[in-house]
Design a protein around this motif. Structure first.
Motif, PDB file in Angstrom:
ATOM      1  N   ILE A 206       0.417   4.227  -2.734  1.00  0.00           N
ATOM      2  CA  ILE A 206      -0.029   5.572  -2.347  1.00  0.00           C
ATOM      3  C   ILE A 206       1.024   6.597  -2.747  1.00  0.00           C
TER       4      ILE A 206
ATOM      5  N   SER B 264       0.820  -1.216   0.000  1.00  0.00           N
ATOM      6  CA  SER B 264       0.000   0.000   0.000  1.00  0.00           C
ATOM      7  C   SER B 264       0.852   1.264   0.000  1.00  0.00           C
ATOM      8  N   SER B 265       1.933   1.286   0.777  1.00  0.00           N
ATOM      9  CA  SER B 265       2.726   2.519   0.866  1.00  0.00           C
ATOM     10  C   SER B 265       3.315   2.893  -0.488  1.00  0.00           C
TER      11      SER B 265
ATOM     12  N   HIS C 161      -8.997   6.732   8.458  1.00  0.00           N
ATOM     13  CA  HIS C 161      -7.610   6.582   7.981  1.00  0.00           C
ATOM     14  C   HIS C 161      -7.435   5.308   7.155  1.00  0.00           C
TER      15      HIS C 161
ATOM     16  N   ASP D 180      -6.662   5.202   2.941  1.00  0.00           N
ATOM     17  CA  ASP D 180      -5.468   4.572   2.375  1.00  0.00           C
ATOM     18  C   ASP D 180      -5.862   3.403   1.470  1.00  0.00           C
TER      19      ASP D 180
END
Lengths: 335, 335, 335, 335
Positions: A278, A274-275, C190, C194
């Motif tokens: 994003i 995910s990081s 949150h 995401d």
């Protein structure tokens, strides 16, 4: 709080059509960045030209229009749908002139280059010699680019390496063996350091540090004395001698059964975490806005203040250090 | 259908206490097998003695009682909670005599050995020389034991290798490179063949087959001609020359950028997949019942008819072939 | 750069023994935080007392010494080895007095509480009423604590939810269905935000925003018109009506086959991802140092400047907003 | 052993062109089956027509040629690239007549239907009414088709459910809670039973068995008495009352905090595990050969003897039972 209304970005540069390519080693999240470029451009009523095979394809004219549905269902895919390659022709003025010609023929107002510092060199010279606006997007698993806290692909590479460390710990602890694990990072120990802390390693060797390989011998002896079952040592590929050198020293110095694992290219693959998705989404969007703002010859990055811009040449001239504090923490917690 | 009432197994051998150890290379699912031994014994009101560090620990007397809560929350764990080791002392009559003495002191009526054919040798001699009933449970990732369709750990090893192949395909396809991937299998191509079919590989090299390395050159050329982006070649570690030999031949014969990935010990680790946990549960249970039935010197396995028993010496004297049909299928589907 | 020598932290508060507990809902990475507390304390020659079952165990005296080997091989484990529970007794002065008595009996100089704002309330009152130094460590998947950029467990929860979204997209795209997916977040969006960006969702509904459920109907109609195959809508559990409410509206408004998936507690489990392990390692270390520095009644957190300290009462009195900018980005990229 | 030379399959039926579709609920591995059909046909110099959206697309004429490169890089993908749908029109003679017309127009000599028993009904009537040869390939996660040991998608669904159980166990054990987990299986307990054994569950409820929900109460009480931390109960969706009914009974009967998790459609998604990819590869190949052999109105399956053929009507008229032995084992090992 009410939902933010997406408002259109001002376009003082009068951009109508942008091109995008991926270059150098592929990194997970490159597709998410391409998608963000295409979708943001679509939202802003711009057109996007996709260049295949990086600069190699650019100087040969492998250009095509990319629409918003062309990037559907790609955000979770590893690799790059635009392909990538290393190009020796691009290092010649003739190669770059050929690329500039194709970009002009296609009516491109700016080029977005997703890659590492080698790729940014290529972009920089294109802009210098032909005046075509270029924006860099940091896409490389090594995280070794000055001007952004993290690079696209880094988080996934760490996760892949960590998964391997967890697996090796299972077998290492069962056999009471030492495992020396080599992770990517030719010039930088970012991956190695994160993996060492997250993997609970006993020691880590990185190219930034000049400590001798014999330190590993002491660590392994101490681990045994403390009653630890097996030891995990992380080595960045850029540390002189690599994992094999460290393992040889341990075997010689302790007599313990020591195994080497070189993780290699699996760290480049896989669905991005995910990081990375994003980060790629934010930077892909920012790259389009940067061209609309009239910026050029800069890399878009993210630091604590949000989006930031760094002249391309600084991305390779300046150095991003590993965190000394994390390095220290790695040692404290292996007590 | 109504729920089957668990009924107690007859115990003509009058077993009261069984011992269990893991030996040789560890394999995912060994903990599930230990758990099944302990839980089945508990259900049948028997006691269990766990031996740590395999035969090495047995001749040194590392024995302890194991209760049903000691194996709680272990079914999903990689490695082996009993640890494993290779023992040169066990190859001596003195070593085995020492182990036999400990088993008698602990009042053990039979020993269950989870491991591969090397471990079964050790068990066989213990029974021959000291008359202690022994049962083998096939635990090895290589699947190279005659007498069972699959060995515990095999399914997980295939899955781990396949995950790596999927990741390498991402990067291979993006760069249009050849990847030559070496999987485990010193004497057998089972893992390699499954991974080749499931990974959609272009070609596979296994120790059972004597085809020349140059076949890979033809395959890669044909793939290019068909318009494939990148090629995946799987090599079992026991194929002469290994992955590096195959890669060298391809690079020399085609000039294509060819990368080698040696997956190594990660294939031994990780949480076992369901098939390994279920197989381990069935075989661990069957091993206890085999001792209660008065069997000895056999391995419990599973084939299409359910649980089967094979004299230990046959497990290493006879050969389990890879499936010719699957081998053929691997080639047909890479068209 | 040379390797940083780990130097011992000053200890003006003269701390000799610290206690640690986990409280409230469990979160992946809690074990990494416990480990960091124990290992840092060991490095600093302090002792650690582990309290089982949170405040519930504290007022009943479930305390034990924890050594560095007790936390070996736990960094990768989900859940919490110290167990957790919710305690109504702790909300009474008598409960807290009993806990304080046990801490004094064990000679504890300070208590580290890993949990969310409910747990910090409990810690705050203990310090107010009994003068025992307390430090909070943010451990909750919701990321809804003021005073830290991220909470321990958050990254893993996002990853787990994202994995589910990727799987549902496979089946949603094959059937051309709408999937409405509910993720955790009773008071905060949150996770939802995401997951929406990383999952390439068409729309997201969060508790912070009051937009009507009927917005989803428009989005799904537009998606169809654009030729998208299937739609993904993310809903935080705290959005009024939840995923079911959104799905009912879509089904009624479009007639499209709409499926609901409520991910629930799987988001709390699993091996922590690297970011959670690293964050937990840093904050566990910082918590011990905070006690040694004489701090109390604060939460240790991380923001762009590194470690920061926030009075416990601010963690629940002040609000951490979701990123408006990310919210906007989610919409732009779903074009 | 020498490498098997792929030899061409005899073609007494004179097949030149085959069609393939996926129908009903999607299952992981459907793409691997489509790929195997296309690649086998290519190897045999046949052509393949892909039908989109199952029977719904067939009666509307959504047919296209599929070549070997069209299925490149799909073996690892979840879902189905041919899409699937449920069709009420196909249940009418007019619908089927329209489909038959399109197949004739495209010169199709036989149709391969990948799906479950509902889809096989549709295929059966097409063959009965219009004489078009049809072959069924078992593609459904439920494994509830008579005539094959396993169905494509089953292994992946079990793995996905097991991964969720592992995660819930982390949190369940930390909170000492009961988790009641509902897995797919409207009419069959195959998934539930495998997940129960592999997940180390305390109890399992399946539609094939009529045991009362109150059994769960006893099990949970016994678990507590034995000192187990938390309990895991698996329920197939087809068990009357589902997971919620079981959880309500436990909560009422024991007062223990009991949580329900309904895994739902995530079990349909995800990259197929190796066993599903291999099974799909074998059955896709076998389906093409079956048409070439002149077979029709049968499903290809695999049992211990290899490929087998079952008349389509038997696949829904006869019942595949769950393994009583595995059911018993599940109980023994939860002791």
């Amino acid at each position: 709080m009410t939902e933010p209304t997406p408002i259109h970005h001002p376009n003082p540069a009068g951009v109508k059509r942008v091109a995008v390519l991926t270059s150098g080693g592929d990194a997970p999240g490159m597709n998410a960045a391409i998608r963000a470029v295409v979708r943001t451009a679509t939202f802003e009523s711009l057109e996007v030209v996709g260049v295949r095979r990086g600069f190699s394809g650019l100087h040969r004219g492998e250009l095509n229009l990319l629409g918003p549905r062309d990037v559907a269902n790609t955000i979770q895919r590893g690799g790059t749908i635009l392909l990538t390659a290393r190009s020796s022709t691009w290092r010649t003025p003739e190669g770059r002139a050929s690329g500039a010609k194709y970009l002009r023929e296609w009516g491109v107002d700016g080029l977005i280059v997703i890659g590492g510092d080698g790729s940014f060199h290529g972009a920089h010279y294109l802009q210098q010699e032909h005046g075509i606006p270029v924006i860099g997007v940091p896409g490389t698993i090594d995280n070794d680019l000055y001007g952004t806290d993290h690079t696209i692909g880094y988080f996934t590479a760490v996760e892949t390496a960590l998964d391997a460390v967890d697996k090796l710990r299972d077998t290492g602890a069962s056999h009471e063996r030492v495992f020396v694990i080599e992770v990517m990072g030719r010039h930088a120990g970012h991956i190695a350091l994160d993996v060492a802390v997250a993997g609970g390693a006993e020691e880590v060797f990185i190219p930034e540090d000049d400590k001798p390989v014999t330190d590993a011998v002491e660590i392994v002896k101490e681990s045994l004395a403390k009653g630890k079952r097996g030891s995990i040592i992380i080595v960045a590929e850029g540390y002189p001698g690599g994992a094999q050198g460290v393992a040889d020293a341990i075997q010689a110095g302790t007599g313990m059964e020591t195994r080497v694992s070189i993780l290699g290219h699996i760290q480049r693959g896989g669905s991005p975490v995910s990081s990375d998705r994003i980060l790629a989404s934010r930077l892909g969007e920012a790259a389009v806005y940067a061209l609309m703002d009239g910026r050029s010859d800069v890399m878009v990055g993210r630091d604590s203040g949000g989006i930031c811009y760094t002249p391309l040449h600084e991305t390779w001239e300046r150095r991003k250090d590993v965190s000394r504090d994390l390095y220290r923490c790695a040692k404290t917690l292996s007590v």
